[in-house]
Write a protein that holds these residues in place. Structure first.
Motif, short mmCIF file in Angstrom:
data_model
loop_
_atom_site.label_atom_id
_atom_site.label_comp_id
_atom_site.label_asym_id
_atom_site.label_seq_id
_atom_site.Cartn_x
_atom_site.Cartn_y
_atom_site.Cartn_z
N SER A 158 16.01 1.01 -23.30
CA SER A 158 16.33 1.31 -24.75
C SER A 158 16.99 2.59 -24.87
CB SER A 158 15.41 1.33 -26.01
OG SER A 158 15.61 1.64 -26.99
N VAL B 283 4.75 1.37 -19.61
CA VAL B 283 5.42 1.01 -20.67
C VAL B 283 6.25 2.04 -21.39
CG1 VAL B 283 5.41 0.05 -23.12
CG2 VAL B 283 3.93 -0.82 -21.26
N LYS B 284 5.90 3.20 -21.71
CA LYS B 284 6.69 4.11 -21.98
C LYS B 284 7.95 4.62 -21.11
CE LYS B 284 3.26 7.45 -22.58
NZ LYS B 284 2.60 8.56 -22.58
N SER C 174 11.21 1.51 -28.31
CA SER C 174 11.35 0.22 -28.40
C SER C 174 12.04 -0.68 -27.34
CB SER C 174 12.22 -0.36 -29.54
OG SER C 174 13.56 0.23 -29.47
N SER D 159 10.18 1.64 -21.20
CA SER D 159 11.20 1.61 -22.58
C SER D 159 12.16 2.75 -22.61
CB SER D 159 10.01 2.21 -23.69
OG SER D 159 8.98 1.09 -23.92
N TYR E 163 3.57 6.47 -28.88
CA TYR E 163 2.49 6.94 -27.80
C TYR E 163 2.42 8.36 -27.98
CZ TYR E 163 4.39 2.76 -25.55
OH TYR E 163 4.75 1.56 -25.30
N GLY F 138 13.44 -4.36 -26.94
CA GLY F 138 13.90 -5.48 -27.77
C GLY F 138 13.49 -5.24 -29.14
N ALA F 139 12.76 -6.26 -29.82
CA ALA F 139 12.23 -6.13 -31.06
C ALA F 139 10.91 -5.51 -31.22
CB ALA F 139 12.05 -7.49 -31.81
N GLU F 140 10.19 -5.30 -30.22
CA GLU F 140 9.03 -4.41 -30.04
C GLU F 140 9.29 -2.90 -30.38
OE1 GLU F 140 6.04 -5.68 -30.40
OE2 GLU F 140 6.72 -7.45 -30.79
N VAL F 141 8.54 -2.10 -31.22
CA VAL F 141 8.47 -0.90 -31.31
C VAL F 141 7.17 -0.24 -31.02
CG1 VAL F 141 8.93 1.33 -32.52
CG2 VAL F 141 10.41 -0.76 -32.61
N ASP F 142 6.91 0.43 -30.03
CA ASP F 142 5.56 1.17 -29.90
C ASP F 142 5.52 2.65 -30.08
OD1 ASP F 142 3.81 -0.89 -29.21
OD2 ASP F 142 5.04 -1.16 -27.63
#
Length: 135
Positions: free
Chosen positions: A65, A57-58, A30, A61, A38, A32-36
């Motif tokens: 986080s 992005v990974k 994650s 993150s 992969y 912030g408030a976004e969780v992805d």
């Protein structure tokens, strides 16, 4: 479609992760408030999970986080198993990774872009399994 769900012991979870036929899982990270989530190929060494990624992005993150959830599941011989590991993700330098023969076996992607190593130090491990019945 399924029958009785049973919890796996911690030892069974690690055994499953070590001997999973595909050595592919999913990492949830994650910012912030976004969780992805992969897909990643992984290897286990010293009770930790290691995977490689590119500087996208990974990787961002992980460096922001650091909290991660890693999941592996499969259905083999009519039994479905799922293991989730929650823990702290950390970046490992390529130099440090190069010195680790136990993780060097993890191949990079075909493009060669996955040059960043990530380690997940487990804090919680849970798993479950159930027989799959077809109708």
């Amino acid at each position: 479609m399924s029958t009785h769900l049973t919890e796996m012991t911690t030892e069974q979870c690690w055994e499953f992760l070590h001997h999973n036929q595909q050595h592919y899982g999913r990492i949830a990270l994650s910012i912030g408030a976004e969780v992805d989530i992969y897909p990643v190929s992984y290897v286990i060494a010293d009770g930790k999970i290691f995977f490689r990624t590119s500087e996208q992005v990974k990787f961002a993150s992980v460096t922001i986080s650091r909290k991660a959830a890693f999941e592996v599941d499969e259905v083999v011989d009519g039994v479905a198993r799922c293991v989730v590991v929650k823990g702290t993700a950390s970046w490992i330098s390529p130099e440090d990774a190069a010195e680790r023969a136990d993780i060097a076996q993890l191949a990079t992607d075909a493009s060669g872009a996955a040059t960043n190593w990530v380690e997940i130090a487990p804090e919680r491990v849970r798993g479950s399994q159930f027989a799959v019945v077809s109708h």
